[in-house]
Design an enzyme around this catalytic site. Structure first.
Site, PDB file in Angstrom:
ATOM      1  N   ASP A 132     -11.639  -6.182   5.289  1.00  0.00           N
ATOM      2  CA  ASP A 132     -10.438  -6.518   6.058  1.00  0.00           C
ATOM      3  C   ASP A 132     -10.015  -7.955   5.722  1.00  0.00           C
ATOM      4  O   ASP A 132     -10.753  -8.893   5.998  1.00  0.00           O
ATOM      5  CB  ASP A 132     -10.728  -6.395   7.548  1.00  0.00           C
ATOM      6  CG  ASP A 132      -9.487  -6.526   8.416  1.00  0.00           C
ATOM      7  OD1 ASP A 132      -8.412  -6.905   7.883  1.00  0.00           O
ATOM      8  OD2 ASP A 132      -9.582  -6.238   9.616  1.00  0.00           O
ATOM      9  N   CYS A 174      -6.929   2.391   8.689  1.00  0.00           N
ATOM     10  CA  CYS A 174      -7.682   1.169   8.963  1.00  0.00           C
ATOM     11  C   CYS A 174      -7.536   0.859  10.450  1.00  0.00           C
ATOM     12  O   CYS A 174      -6.978   1.654  11.203  1.00  0.00           O
ATOM     13  CB  CYS A 174      -7.242   0.007   8.072  1.00  0.00           C
ATOM     14  SG  CYS A 174      -5.605  -0.658   8.398  1.00  0.00           S
ATOM     15  N   CYS A 192      -2.512  -3.996   7.296  1.00  0.00           N
ATOM     16  CA  CYS A 192      -2.992  -4.644   6.061  1.00  0.00           C
ATOM     17  C   CYS A 192      -3.453  -3.608   5.042  1.00  0.00           C
ATOM     18  O   CYS A 192      -2.744  -3.290   4.098  1.00  0.00           O
ATOM     19  CB  CYS A 192      -4.139  -5.614   6.351  1.00  0.00           C
ATOM     20  SG  CYS A 192      -3.689  -7.047   7.341  1.00  0.00           S
ATOM     21  N   ARG A 193      -4.659  -3.085   5.247  1.00  0.00           N
ATOM     22  CA  ARG A 193      -5.281  -2.224   4.243  1.00  0.00           C
ATOM     23  C   ARG A 193      -4.626  -0.857   4.108  1.00  0.00           C
ATOM     24  O   ARG A 193      -4.305  -0.435   2.998  1.00  0.00           O
ATOM     25  CB  ARG A 193      -6.772  -2.055   4.558  1.00  0.00           C
ATOM     26  CG  ARG A 193      -7.544  -3.352   4.445  1.00  0.00           C
ATOM     27  CD  ARG A 193      -8.972  -3.199   4.919  1.00  0.00           C
ATOM     28  NE  ARG A 193      -9.009  -3.027   6.373  1.00  0.00           N
ATOM     29  CZ  ARG A 193     -10.098  -2.768   7.070  1.00  0.00           C
ATOM     30  NH1 ARG A 193     -11.256  -2.624   6.443  1.00  0.00           N
ATOM     31  NH2 ARG A 193     -10.053  -2.657   8.387  1.00  0.00           N
ATOM     32  N   SER A 194      -4.438  -0.150   5.213  1.00  0.00           N
ATOM     33  CA  SER A 194      -3.923   1.218   5.083  1.00  0.00           C
ATOM     34  C   SER A 194      -2.468   1.275   4.607  1.00  0.00           C
ATOM     35  O   SER A 194      -2.150   2.114   3.762  1.00  0.00           O
ATOM     36  CB  SER A 194      -4.145   2.037   6.360  1.00  0.00           C
ATOM     37  OG  SER A 194      -3.575   1.438   7.489  1.00  0.00           O
ATOM     38  N   ASN A 242      -3.478  -0.838  10.939  1.00  0.00           N
ATOM     39  CA  ASN A 242      -2.402  -0.264  10.132  1.00  0.00           C
ATOM     40  C   ASN A 242      -1.337  -1.299   9.767  1.00  0.00           C
ATOM     41  O   ASN A 242      -0.158  -1.014   9.707  1.00  0.00           O
ATOM     42  CB  ASN A 242      -1.777   0.941  10.852  1.00  0.00           C
ATOM     43  CG  ASN A 242      -0.879   1.808   9.974  1.00  0.00           C
ATOM     44  OD1 ASN A 242       0.079   2.388  10.481  1.00  0.00           O
ATOM     45  ND2 ASN A 242      -1.135   1.915   8.690  1.00  0.00           N
TER      46      ASN A 242
END
Length: 163
Positions: A126, A9, A14-16, A12
């Site tokens: 996001d 993401c 939150c999402r990933s 690096n």
């Protein structure tokens, strides 16, 4: 033969790292941790060296995932060679990866949500600028898509073991 999966993401945090935590949990439960390696990285340098966002960690913890060990890092040139699947959270990050990646490895780059079975969304939103509920929604998407990735990885591992 080790299968390597990299989730990517923008920052690096939150999402990933959440995807890494979800997928790591799934491969551990499937007994594949010895043959599948998972990591996460960023396309940008905004948060290098930082731990995941506290809201992401709290949402993950509520579902039994530990992402506290993750540390934000940027995608490195060797990642394109070393990883088998490089899964972007959205179109912007996929585009950034395509610009950095040598053409010979472009087949490894994909949107994570192409592996989803329940959700039809193309990308993982996001949650950074939103509220806590956004982090929960992200985990819903990640659990769905990571289940699909697990199926692909399981087939790959089985094929290598049979060969």
């Amino acid at each position: 033969m080790m299968t390597k999966v990299l989730f990517v993401c923008m920052g690096n945090i939150c999402r990933s790292p959440s995807a890494e935590g979800v997928f790591r949990h799934m491969i551990d439960e499937a007994g594949l941790s010895g043959v599948v390696q998972v990591d996460s990285a960023a396309t940008h340098t905004f948060h290098l060296g930082e731990s995941p966002d506290a809201r992401a960690q709290a949402a993950a913890r509520k579902r039994g995932y530990d992402i506290s060990h993750c540390v934000a890092r940027q995608v490195k040139p060797e990642d394109f060679r070393e990883y088998d699947l490089i899964l972007a959270m959205d179109w912007e990050n996929l585009s950034a990866l395509q610009q950095q990646c040598p053409k010979v490895y472009h087949h490894k780059l994909m949107l994570l949500m192409r592996f989803a079975n329940e959700f039809e969304e193309a990308t993982v939103p996001d949650p950074y600028y939103g509220g806590v509920e956004g982090f929960s929604k992200v985990l819903d998407y990640l659990e769905d898509a990571c289940q699909g990735v697990l199926e692909v990885v399981r087939k790959r591992v089985t094929q290598y073991q049979a060969a």
